[in-house]
Design a protein around this motif. Structure first.
Motif, PDB file in Angstrom:
ATOM      1  N   GLU A  19     -14.422  79.095  25.339  1.00 53.65           N
ATOM      2  CA  GLU A  19     -15.677  79.117  24.584  1.00 53.65           C
ATOM      3  C   GLU A  19     -15.582  78.185  23.381  1.00 53.65           C
ATOM      4  O   GLU A  19     -16.527  77.461  23.070  1.00 53.65           O
ATOM      5  CB  GLU A  19     -15.998  80.536  24.121  1.00 53.65           C
ATOM      6  CG  GLU A  19     -17.256  80.618  23.285  1.00 53.65           C
ATOM      7  CD  GLU A  19     -17.501  82.003  22.708  1.00 53.65           C
ATOM      8  OE1 GLU A  19     -18.585  82.197  22.140  1.00 53.65           O
ATOM      9  OE2 GLU A  19     -16.621  82.878  22.806  1.00 53.65           O
ATOM     10  N   ALA A  20     -14.448  78.204  22.690  1.00 49.62           N
ATOM     11  CA  ALA A  20     -14.260  77.342  21.525  1.00 49.62           C
ATOM     12  C   ALA A  20     -14.371  75.870  21.915  1.00 49.62           C
ATOM     13  O   ALA A  20     -15.018  75.082  21.212  1.00 49.62           O
ATOM     14  CB  ALA A  20     -12.921  77.628  20.867  1.00 49.62           C
ATOM     15  N   LEU A  22     -16.015  74.553  24.420  1.00 49.97           N
ATOM     16  CA  LEU A  22     -17.409  74.232  24.727  1.00 49.97           C
ATOM     17  C   LEU A  22     -18.232  74.076  23.454  1.00 49.97           C
ATOM     18  O   LEU A  22     -18.990  73.106  23.299  1.00 49.97           O
ATOM     19  CB  LEU A  22     -18.019  75.303  25.637  1.00 49.97           C
ATOM     20  CG  LEU A  22     -19.457  75.048  26.079  1.00 49.97           C
ATOM     21  CD1 LEU A  22     -19.587  73.724  26.813  1.00 49.97           C
ATOM     22  CD2 LEU A  22     -19.948  76.195  26.947  1.00 49.97           C
ATOM     23  N   HIS A  23     -18.070  75.000  22.503  1.00 52.48           N
ATOM     24  CA  HIS A  23     -18.798  74.908  21.234  1.00 52.48           C
ATOM     25  C   HIS A  23     -18.431  73.635  20.479  1.00 52.48           C
ATOM     26  O   HIS A  23     -19.301  72.961  19.921  1.00 52.48           O
ATOM     27  CB  HIS A  23     -18.496  76.128  20.355  1.00 52.48           C
ATOM     28  CG  HIS A  23     -19.292  77.331  20.706  1.00 52.48           C
ATOM     29  ND1 HIS A  23     -20.506  77.618  20.123  1.00 52.48           N
ATOM     30  CD2 HIS A  23     -19.054  78.328  21.587  1.00 52.48           C
ATOM     31  CE1 HIS A  23     -20.985  78.745  20.625  1.00 52.48           C
ATOM     32  NE2 HIS A  23     -20.112  79.192  21.528  1.00 52.48           N
ATOM     33  N   MET A  24     -17.150  73.325  20.470  1.00 49.72           N
ATOM     34  CA  MET A  24     -16.705  72.132  19.742  1.00 49.72           C
ATOM     35  C   MET A  24     -17.169  70.856  20.434  1.00 49.72           C
ATOM     36  O   MET A  24     -17.577  69.903  19.768  1.00 49.72           O
ATOM     37  CB  MET A  24     -15.197  72.176  19.563  1.00 49.72           C
ATOM     38  CG  MET A  24     -14.782  73.335  18.652  1.00 49.72           C
ATOM     39  SD  MET A  24     -13.020  73.541  18.496  1.00 49.72           S
ATOM     40  CE  MET A  24     -12.651  72.211  17.363  1.00 49.72           C
ATOM     41  N   ASN A  25     -17.161  70.833  21.772  1.00 46.53           N
ATOM     42  CA  ASN A  25     -17.683  69.668  22.494  1.00 46.53           C
ATOM     43  C   ASN A  25     -19.158  69.453  22.167  1.00 46.53           C
ATOM     44  O   ASN A  25     -19.597  68.322  21.966  1.00 46.53           O
ATOM     45  CB  ASN A  25     -17.509  69.841  23.999  1.00 46.53           C
ATOM     46  CG  ASN A  25     -16.136  69.462  24.491  1.00 46.53           C
ATOM     47  OD1 ASN A  25     -15.203  69.284  23.716  1.00 46.53           O
ATOM     48  ND2 ASN A  25     -16.000  69.361  25.809  1.00 46.53           N
ATOM     49  N   LYS A  26     -19.916  70.538  22.119  1.00 46.58           N
ATOM     50  CA  LYS A  26     -21.340  70.418  21.785  1.00 46.58           C
ATOM     51  C   LYS A  26     -21.524  69.892  20.368  1.00 46.58           C
ATOM     52  O   LYS A  26     -22.408  69.077  20.101  1.00 46.58           O
ATOM     53  CB  LYS A  26     -22.030  71.770  21.950  1.00 46.58           C
ATOM     54  CG  LYS A  26     -22.217  72.168  23.402  1.00 46.58           C
ATOM     55  CD  LYS A  26     -22.878  73.531  23.536  1.00 46.58           C
ATOM     56  CE  LYS A  26     -23.065  73.908  24.985  1.00 46.58           C
ATOM     57  NZ  LYS A  26     -23.697  75.240  25.149  1.00 46.58           N
ATOM     58  N   ALA A  27     -20.682  70.345  19.444  1.00 41.81           N
ATOM     59  CA  ALA A  27     -20.769  69.872  18.061  1.00 41.81           C
ATOM     60  C   ALA A  27     -20.399  68.389  17.973  1.00 41.81           C
ATOM     61  O   ALA A  27     -21.051  67.612  17.262  1.00 41.81           O
ATOM     62  CB  ALA A  27     -19.863  70.712  17.159  1.00 41.81           C
ATOM     63  N   GLU A  86     -17.204  74.969  12.662  1.00 38.78           N
ATOM     64  CA  GLU A  86     -17.478  75.467  14.016  1.00 38.78           C
ATOM     65  C   GLU A  86     -16.361  76.398  14.471  1.00 38.78           C
ATOM     66  O   GLU A  86     -16.603  77.497  14.954  1.00 38.78           O
ATOM     67  CB  GLU A  86     -17.610  74.287  14.979  1.00 38.78           C
ATOM     68  CG  GLU A  86     -18.070  74.651  16.359  1.00 38.78           C
ATOM     69  CD  GLU A  86     -19.518  75.066  16.427  1.00 38.78           C
ATOM     70  OE1 GLU A  86     -19.833  75.950  17.256  1.00 38.78           O
ATOM     71  OE2 GLU A  86     -20.346  74.535  15.666  1.00 38.78           O
ATOM     72  N   LEU A  90     -15.670  80.981  15.204  1.00 38.01           N
ATOM     73  CA  LEU A  90     -15.318  81.458  16.543  1.00 38.01           C
ATOM     74  C   LEU A  90     -14.062  82.319  16.579  1.00 38.01           C
ATOM     75  O   LEU A  90     -13.677  82.807  17.632  1.00 38.01           O
ATOM     76  CB  LEU A  90     -15.133  80.261  17.481  1.00 38.01           C
ATOM     77  CG  LEU A  90     -16.380  79.412  17.718  1.00 38.01           C
ATOM     78  CD1 LEU A  90     -16.020  78.136  18.448  1.00 38.01           C
ATOM     79  CD2 LEU A  90     -17.432  80.195  18.480  1.00 38.01           C
TER      80      LEU A  90
END
Length: 121
Positions: A19-20, A22-27, A86, A90
């Motif tokens: 999950e981390a 994915l969130h960081m890739n989006k950021a 970010e 998390l």
């Protein structure tokens, strides 16, 4: 490019590395500096580690973002700050555990980086 490496100690129960990432890739994509398909990330759990010299309960998460050289310092700093915020959001609370979260931006020399993309048939 870029490459994100996330190292974390296994004693951070409840931390979801997938999950981390994915969130960081989006950021990273949302920063406007990189194409979505070029962001590559991986997580490495750490079983054997020592923090300082005390046997107290401690843990860490270290994010390393490798980007092509010659980006202005302000861009690198903004990426570091954004990823730290970010990532901090998390990590579940761990009462009694001292947790350090770090972000490092490193530069890869353009002249020595090679890449080949193989498209699916």
């Amino acid at each position: 490019m870029p490459h994100l490496t996330l190292e974390f100690t296994r004693n951070l129960s409840g931390f979801d590395a997938q999950e981390a990432l994915l969130h960081m890739n989006k950021a990273i994509f949302g920063s406007g500096h990189f194409d979505e398909v070029d962001i590559k990330s991986r997580a490495i759990p750490i079983d054997c580690f020592v923090i300082g010299t005390s046997p107290e309960n401690r843990g860490f998460i270290h994010a390393r973002l490798a980007i092509m050289s010659n980006r202005p310092p302000a861009v690198r700093q903004a990426l570091s700050t954004m990823l730290l915020q970010e990532l901090s959001g998390l990590v579940p609370e761990h009462p009694g555990l001292h947790v350090q979260i770090c972000v490092e931006i490193i530069e890869i020399e353009r002249d020595t980086y090679s890449k080949n993309v193989l498209e699916a048939s």
